[in-house]
Design an enzyme around this catalytic site. Structure first.
Site, short mmCIF file in Angstrom:
data_model
loop_
_atom_site.label_atom_id
_atom_site.label_comp_id
_atom_site.label_asym_id
_atom_site.label_seq_id
_atom_site.Cartn_x
_atom_site.Cartn_y
_atom_site.Cartn_z
N SER A 79 15.58 -11.12 8.77
CA SER A 79 16.12 -10.53 7.54
C SER A 79 15.59 -9.12 7.41
O SER A 79 14.54 -8.78 7.99
CB SER A 79 15.68 -11.36 6.33
N TYR A 100 8.49 -15.88 2.28
CA TYR A 100 9.78 -15.56 2.89
C TYR A 100 9.68 -14.28 3.70
O TYR A 100 10.07 -14.25 4.88
CB TYR A 100 10.86 -15.42 1.80
#
Length: 271
Positions: free
Chosen positions: A147, A160
Site C-alpha cells: 500500500s 497496518y
C-alpha cells in the site's frame, strides 16, 4: 499478455483474498491471460460464484477453490503444502489482508498480532512455498499487495502501515534474491481503491467517503497496471499504479517535508 512473457499452457496462478476486490480482479484478468487458478479466501459462496463466472468465460479453465483463513496456522500450513505441490505454479498473488482503525496502546493486542500474521507471516510462508516449484522451473512471479501506507506514518494505523512497509521491503529484497533464477517479485502499492475494503465493520466508512473522487482508483485498473509491469521484461519490483500517488510518494521522500501525525489521525505537512 504484455510484451516479453506469456504463460505456458496450463500454468497456474494462486490468489489469496480472491473472493472480492483486488483478488477477484486478479483472478478474472489472469484467467483472461490463459492461467488456471487456485482461489483462496474464507467466503466459500463468493469463491464458488467467481469460479462459475470464470468458467462461463473460459470453458477450458481449471479453477480450484481452496477455503482458508490465513490467520489460522493450521489452515495456512495446508495452503503452503498445496502450493508446493503445484509443479506448474507460475504466479502467486499475496492479496489477503484487511484494515481497522486502531490506536495501538489501547487496541486488543491479539487483533494486532493477527494482522501481523495475515499480512506478514502468511505472505512470507506462502512465498517460500511457491518458490519451490518456481525455482525448479526457473520461472515465476510473486505479487505482494502492499500500500502507499508503506511510505507513510500517522496516528491510528501503526500495525497496518508497519505491515505494509514490511511487505514493501521484503518484496524488494526477495526480488533481488530470486531474479537471477527467473523469478520476479512485485510490491503493489495502491492508494485509495474502490474494493469494499473501507466499508467493513472494522473501518470508518464515513470518514473515507469524504476523500475527493480523484483520489480513488478502480480495482480493475490497479490490477491491469500491476500485471502489465509484472510481465514486462525488466519490470520493476515496486508498482504504484497512479501518477497521483507516485507524485505523492516522491514528495514525501524529499528532505524538504516531514509528516507530523496529529491526534485526530490526520497529518500536517511542515517545511
Amino acid at each position: 499478455m504484455s510484451s516479453g512473457i506469456s504463460p505456458t499452457a496450463r500454468s497456474f496462478a494462486a490468489i489469496t483474498g480472491a473472493s472480492s476486490g483486488l483478488g477477484r480482479d486478479y483472478a478474472l484478468q489472469l484467467a483472461d491471460k490463459g492461467f488456471d487458478l487456485l482461489l483462496v479466501a474464507r467466503r466459500v459462496p463468493l469463491l464458488e460464484a467467481l469460479k462459475v463466472e470464470i468458467q462461463a468465460r473460459h470453458a477450458d479453465a481449471a479453477v480450484e477453490i481452496f477455503p482458508a483463513d490465513l490467520a489460522d496456522p493450521g489452515q495456512l500450513k495446508g495452503l503452503e503444502t498445496r502450493l508446493a505441490q503445484i509443479e506448474n505454479l507460475e504466479v502467486l498473488v499475496n492479496n489477503a489482508g484487511y484494515g481497522f482503525e486502531s490506536v495501538t496502546p489501547f487496541e486488543d493486542i491479539e487483533r494486532e498480532c493477527q494482522m501481523i500474521h495475515v499480512h506478514i507471516i502468511a505472505s512470507v510462508r506462502l512465498a517460500h512455498a511457491a518458490l519451490r516449484p518456481m525455482l525448479r522451473r526457473k520461472r515465476g512471479f510473486i505479487v505482494n499487495v502492499s500500500s502507499v501506507a508503506a511510505f507513510m506514518h500517522g496516528a491510528d494505523c501503526a500495525q497496518y502501515a508497519a505491515t505494509k512497509a514490511y511487505l514493501l521491503s521484503f518484496s524488494k529484497c526477495l526480488h533481488e534474491d530470486v531474479r537471477a533464477h527467473g523469478v520476479r517479485v512485485q510490491a503493489l502499492c495502491p492508494g485509495l481503491t474502490r474494493t469494499g475494503f473501507h466499508s467493513t465493520p472494522l473501518m470508518d466508512a464515513a470518514k473515507y467517503r469524504k476523500f475527493p473522487g480523484f483520489l480513488w482508483l478502480e480495482s480493475g485498473r490497479v490490477v491491469r497496471e500491476s500485471l502489465r509491469m509484472l510481465f514486462r521484461r525488466n519490470g520493476g519490483a515496486v508498482c504504484i499504479p497512479s501518477w497521483r500517488y507516485r507524485f505523492f510518494v516522491a514528495l514525501m521522500a524529499t528532505p524538504l517535508f516531514s509528516w507530523v501525525p496529529l491526534k485526530n489521525g490526520t497529518t500536517r505537512k511542515t517545511p
